[in-house]
Write a protein that holds these residues in place. Sequence first.
Motif, mmCIF file in Angstrom:
data_model
loop_
_atom_site.group_PDB
_atom_site.id
_atom_site.type_symbol
_atom_site.label_atom_id
_atom_site.label_comp_id
_atom_site.label_asym_id
_atom_site.label_seq_id
_atom_site.Cartn_x
_atom_site.Cartn_y
_atom_site.Cartn_z
ATOM 1 N N UNK A 159 44.491 36.287 77.556
ATOM 2 C CA UNK A 159 45.895 36.192 76.943
ATOM 3 C C UNK A 159 46.978 36.727 77.700
ATOM 4 N N UNK A 160 46.762 37.768 78.522
ATOM 5 C CA UNK A 160 47.694 38.268 79.466
ATOM 6 C C UNK A 160 48.044 37.248 80.635
ATOM 7 N N UNK A 161 46.907 36.654 81.033
ATOM 8 C CA UNK A 161 47.064 35.428 82.149
ATOM 9 C C UNK A 161 47.625 34.245 81.498
ATOM 10 N N UNK A 162 47.590 33.913 80.214
ATOM 11 C CA UNK A 162 48.209 32.943 79.566
ATOM 12 C C UNK A 162 49.789 33.227 79.373
ATOM 13 N N UNK A 163 50.052 34.420 78.935
ATOM 14 C CA UNK A 163 51.472 34.581 79.014
ATOM 15 C C UNK A 163 51.863 34.390 80.263
ATOM 16 N N UNK A 164 51.672 34.620 81.240
ATOM 17 C CA UNK A 164 52.104 34.402 82.630
ATOM 18 C C UNK A 164 52.106 32.864 82.931
ATOM 19 N N UNK A 165 51.186 31.953 82.557
ATOM 20 C CA UNK A 165 51.428 30.686 82.756
ATOM 21 C C UNK A 165 52.445 30.194 81.755
ATOM 22 N N UNK A 166 52.740 30.606 80.428
ATOM 23 C CA UNK A 166 53.642 29.987 79.434
ATOM 24 C C UNK A 166 54.853 30.384 79.885
ATOM 25 N N UNK A 167 55.071 31.540 80.748
ATOM 26 C CA UNK A 167 56.439 32.040 80.937
ATOM 27 C C UNK A 167 56.768 30.722 82.390
ATOM 28 N N UNK A 168 56.068 30.497 82.897
ATOM 29 C CA UNK A 168 56.253 29.671 84.234
ATOM 30 C C UNK A 168 56.640 28.248 83.579
ATOM 31 N N UNK A 169 55.780 27.732 82.783
ATOM 32 C CA UNK A 169 56.081 26.553 81.836
ATOM 33 C C UNK A 169 57.562 26.284 81.336
#
Length: 667
Positions: A159-169
């Motif tokens: 989840x924490x890694x996905x949040x980083x990816x979502x922020x970048x997108x």
Amino acid sequence: MGWGNIFRRRVKVFSLAVLIYLDYKALQKRDKFMKSKEKSEMLWKRAHERNAQRVRNLMIQSEGLWVKLGQYLSTRADVLPSAYISLLKQLQDSLPPRPLQEVCHTIERELRKSMKELFLDFDENSLATASIAQVHRATLIDGRKVVVKVQHEDIKRIILEDLKDAKSIVDWIAWAEPQYNFNPMIDEWCKEAPKELDFNHEAENTRTVSKNLGCTNKYDSDKPINQVDVLIPEVIQSTEKVLILEYMDGIRLNDLESLEACGVNKQKVVEEITRAYAHQIYVDGFFNGDPHPGNFLVSKEPPHHPVLLDFGLTKKISSSMKQSLAKMFLASAEGDHVALLSSFAEMGLKLRLDLPEQAMDVTSVFFRASTPANEAAEFVKSLDERRTRNMKVLQEKMNLSQKEVKRFNPIDAFPGDMVIFSRVVNLLRGLSSTLDVRIVYQDIMRPFAESVLQEKIARGPSSSEQWIYDTPVHSDVEAKLRQILVELGNKDKILGIQVCAYKDGEVIIDTAAGVLGRYDPRPVQPDSLFPVFSVTKGIAAGMLHWLVDNGKLNLDESIANIWPEFGTNGKNLIKVHHVLNHTAGLQNALANLREEHPLLMTDWDECLKRIAMSAPETEPGQVQLYHYLSFGWLCGGIIEKQLFDLSTLKASYTLEFHQVWNLVLQR
């Protein structure tokens, strides 16, 4: 999950985002040259279907945060194409379950007991599997029927890694399409989402919301009007990764066939869910931020009460924020621009420019009644038209090019608390669209929003020592007037008022009292500004009499002789004195303006055209009926047509009247 897997996961997500973006951009350009509407619709339908399939497949493979995003999108039947809804709704509770061995290992590690010591019976088949955890039925050693929610292994890191990816997108989307800047939303999500990963936190949230809503496992028909009738399971035990709750038998809210078979009134169920959320937001200031269909059951036995589940993402807001949200809602319902902008300032929402009409338009759309799924396409089209219209206003006001206006963000600061609130309102709207019911939020939520402001709204002098603004009393007349105002205020006859009077050039009354609006508790002061209408009728009539006194106008003259366009539809017999004594029969000549478009009242020439096209309702001179709205334009039209040059009037009129009334005429 190793870093290699995380990297591959990230590449998949970004690759798909770029692929879908380019697919739609290419179709958008191709569509401009499409002559056949049927072919265009077919191509867009196919694009939605293939991209929805791509999104669904990636979300199922990736799980974690992307499933939660899919669950949110699956509820937005009011704005998303049906292809996305039909595929993404599968993510609400039907993901592939984790192995039973993994589940049992987590339970035993967290509760420090073996499965046999904990349960008489444990169902190996999961009831539901979601993004963070899965749920199993079980029977405790003491015989109680429960559900056991077990967190997936290693989900926290994912989840924490996905949040980083979502922020970048989101950053990339904001760069490529500046009009779609979702940074405030993703920033708030990054702050709130990790809280869902601690089930002790969810257990405490569940107890708090249950207590706030007065939930029991029995139906109570005698609850107060602002209480709600929903059920919430009792918390039995919790750890960071395991949550045991009371078992409640019910029908999934997205199981439409079962709801129909049991005779469930979907309209009533969704209305009660909406009331429960209105209570949480406006009364408690503590609300569940994830109301997607998978988080609700409906009890199988009449009266079919909603059962609220999953309080992992729960938001607490301050008392001042709660009041600001209530004020914003009520200002939108009342069309009160001043109160709306005041609520924005109080909650920390800052605009880069003054656009009250556009702010009201956007807020009205936000709190609009829900749209059934079969009306979604038409509604999305109307939203696009509204957006285009507002962007045009912005472009003209800021003198921007078409390219510049796309990159201009009118919002300077967006409060984080508004993000989860907005998400909840949109999810509720999507919920009603999914169940194909229409919910009028302004009717259902209004009592709860009003209850928040009860201590501040429309309070009379008996409960406020400052109800009459503290200024000197100029005369005995003013002292008596203030006593009368206090009496009227205590009877709720006055909301806010200013009174000023002169005698022989001296001020004898200068009193301000009350508040600026029903939902705007700021005091009326001597210099508070109000829109005025009928107070200028005396000035308009005075201008006509001034023309008569100076031999420029005759009271018995037909208006059509002065204003030729006016002499249509039976108005040729109307004379100047008929206008002055309100017997012209045109009392409702502009009555439809407020419903059609209130801002038309600011278009002088358009209003004169409508006056000229109108027809009298009564014979001129026979019936005296107050010309509440049309009087100013009737007088103004006569003056303008008689003089041709208004600058002459302004100079002469100002010179004479300024000496007597200390009045400056502006137009």
